[in-house]
Write an enzyme that holds these catalytic residues in place. Structure first.
Site, PDB file in Angstrom:
ATOM      1  N   SER A 126       0.831  -1.213   0.000  1.00 58.80           N
ATOM      2  CA  SER A 126       0.000   0.000   0.000  1.00 58.80           C
ATOM      3  C   SER A 126       0.857   1.252   0.000  1.00 58.80           C
ATOM      4  CB  SER A 126      -0.870   0.043   1.252  1.00 58.80           C
ATOM      5  OG  SER A 126      -1.622  -1.117   1.386  1.00 58.80           O
TER       6      SER A 126
HETATM    7  N1  SAH Z   1       0.912  -4.948   4.271  1.00 59.95           N
HETATM    8  C1  SAH Z   1       1.462  -5.654   3.162  1.00 59.95           C
HETATM    9  C2  SAH Z   1       0.532  -5.557   1.987  1.00 59.95           C
HETATM   10  C3  SAH Z   1       0.380  -6.863   1.313  1.00 59.95           C
HETATM   11  S1  SAH Z   1      -0.904  -6.902   0.105  1.00 59.95           S
HETATM   12  C4  SAH Z   1       2.858  -5.135   2.854  1.00 59.95           C
HETATM   13  O1  SAH Z   1       3.355  -4.256   3.584  1.00 59.95           O
HETATM   14  O2  SAH Z   1       3.491  -5.614   1.915  1.00 59.95           O
HETATM   15  C5  SAH Z   1      -2.065  -7.973   0.886  1.00 59.95           C
HETATM   16  C6  SAH Z   1      -1.595  -9.342   1.216  1.00 59.95           C
HETATM   17  O3  SAH Z   1      -2.691 -10.056   1.764  1.00 59.95           O
HETATM   18  C7  SAH Z   1      -1.117 -10.161   0.018  1.00 59.95           C
HETATM   19  O4  SAH Z   1       0.201 -10.551   0.236  1.00 59.95           O
HETATM   20  C8  SAH Z   1      -2.071 -11.354  -0.002  1.00 59.95           C
HETATM   21  O5  SAH Z   1      -1.462 -12.565  -0.400  1.00 59.95           O
HETATM   22  C9  SAH Z   1      -2.507 -11.403   1.447  1.00 59.95           C
HETATM   23  N2  SAH Z   1      -3.747 -12.149   1.696  1.00 59.95           N
HETATM   24  C10 SAH Z   1      -4.909 -12.153   1.009  1.00 59.95           C
HETATM   25  N3  SAH Z   1      -5.795 -13.007   1.577  1.00 59.95           N
HETATM   26  C11 SAH Z   1      -5.170 -13.546   2.672  1.00 59.95           C
HETATM   27  C12 SAH Z   1      -5.535 -14.505   3.655  1.00 59.95           C
HETATM   28  N4  SAH Z   1      -6.741 -15.094   3.671  1.00 59.95           N
HETATM   29  N5  SAH Z   1      -4.640 -14.818   4.598  1.00 59.95           N
HETATM   30  C13 SAH Z   1      -3.407 -14.258   4.624  1.00 59.95           C
HETATM   31  N6  SAH Z   1      -2.991 -13.357   3.708  1.00 59.95           N
HETATM   32  C14 SAH Z   1      -3.861 -13.000   2.739  1.00 59.95           C
END
Ligand code: SAH
Length: 284
Positions: A126
C-alpha cells in the site's frame, strides 16, 4: 500516551485514492497523476511460485542511491504530516523503517513516493499514506490510547513485510499471516533485522486468525473481502480495535471498517472508500 496528549486521527488522507488491486490500477492511477506508471511486472502472467521465490532470494537492496539516508524518510514523514497525520508514534515508525528494502530492486527509487508498488504474485504494498492512516486509526483505539502502544497485534496479509516492520515498532508482539508461501518466505528475509517486538510470521489462511496468541488488542488486514471473518471478531480483546477493508453493505464498494470491542459488545464505524487486494481463502 493518553488521549489528551494525542490529537484525534484526521480522516481522510485520500484513502479513496489508492491501494489498488492490479486489475483496478489504471483507475487508481488516474486519481493520482503524480504516481508512476504501473511497472510491467504487474501485468505479466503470474510466474510459477517456486521461481518467484528464487527471484526473491536474488534480490538485494541497492546501495549508492541515497535511499539509506535519514533525510529521504524524513521527507516522506513531512509529507504525511502535512497531509494531516498527527499520530507521533506512527510518524516515528515511518521515519525508522527503510521502505526501499522491502520492494524489488527495480522499484527502490520509488519507495519513498506516496505510491503503492507491486510486490509480485499480483499483490501490492500500500502507499505510505494509506498504511499510515490505518495505523493511526488503530492507535486511536481504547487499548492504545490507554497504554501508548498497540499491544498484541494480529496482521492479515504480511506481503513484503513492510507494515509488519512498522507494527513491530508500535506493538508489543506481532503475529502476521500470509497465504502465499513465496511472500511469506521473502518477508521472513526482509524482517530478519526488525525484531524490536516479538514477531511471529505465520504461513496460513488469515481468515482463521491465529488462536494460539489470541486475544489481540489490535487487528489489521491488508486485504478485503465481502465479510469480516468471524475468527477476527472472536479473537479481538475487550478494549481492542480492528481496522480492515471490507465491502460496504449499502455503498457496495470497499471501505475501511473499524470495529471496537467493549465489555458490552462490538461497535462498527465505516470510513472512506478504499481499494485493497482481495482477501482470499486457503494457501498457495
Ligand atoms: N501490508 C502488506 C501488503 C500486502 S498486500 C505489505 O506491507 O506488503 C495484501 C496481502 O494479503 C497479500 O500478500 C495477499 O497474499 C494477502 N492475503 C490475502 N488473503 C489472505 C488470507 N486469507 N490470509 C493471509 N494473507 C492473505
Amino acid at each position: 500516551m493518553t488521549r489528551q496528549q494525542r490529537p484525534p486521527v484526521r480522516f481522510p488522507l485520500g484513502l479513496d485514492q489508492v491501494h489498488a488491486a492490479p486489475a483496478q490500477r489504471s483507475a487508481a492511477r488516474s486519481a493520482t497523476p503524480a504516481a508512476p506508471a504501473a511497472p510491467a511486472a504487474v501485468l505479466r502472467p503470474q510466474r510459477p511460485l517456486q521461481q518467484a521465490a528464487q527471484d526473491a532470494a536474488r534480490q538485494h537492496a541497492p546501495s549508492g542511491l541515497g535511499l539509506d539516508s535519514v533525510a529521504v524518510r524524513a521527507r516522506m514523514v513531512d509529507r504525511l504530516r502535512s497531509g494531516g497525520l498527527r499520530c507521533e508514534p506512527v510518524l516515528q515508525a515511518f521515519s525508522l523503517v527503510e521502505r526501499h528494502r522491502f520492494v524489488d530492486t527495480a522499484l527502490a527509487t520509488q519507495a519513498y513516493e506516496d505510491t503503492s508498488l507491486p510486490i509480485g504474485l499480483q499483490q501490492t504494498i500500500s502507499k505510505p499514506s494509506v498504511v499510515a492512516c490505518m495505523l493511526a486509526l488503530l492507535f486511536d483505539g481504547a487499548h492504545a490510547r490507554d497504554q501508548g502502544h498497540l499491544g498484541r497485534v494480529l496482521e492479515i496479509g504480511t506481503g513484503c513485510g513492510y507494515q509488519t516492520a512498522l507494527l513491530a515498532r508500535l506493538g508489543r508482539a506481532v503475529v502476521s499471516i500470509e497465504r502465499l508461501k513465496p511472500l511469506h518466505d521473502r518477508a521472513r528475509e526482509h524482517l530478519a533485522d526488525h525484531r524490536q517486538a516479538d514477531v511471529r510470521l505465520v504461513f496460513g489462511d488469515g481468515r482463521l486468525g491465529h488462536a494460539p496468541r489470541a486475544p489481540y488488542h489490535s487487528i489489521i488486514s491488508a486485504a478485503g473481502g465481502d465479510d469480516l471473518p468471524a475468527a477476527w471478531l472472536d479473537q479481538l480483546a475487550v478494549g481492542g480495535r480492528l481496522v480492515a477493508p471490507s465491502t460496504h453493505p449499502e455503498r457496495g464498494g470497499q471501505a475501511l471498517l473499524v470495529v471496537d470491542r467493549h465489555e458490552q459488545g462490538l461497535t462498527r464505524c465505516w470510513h472512506d472508500a478504499v481499494n485493497f487486494v482481495p482477501l482470499k481463502s486457503g494457501t498457495q
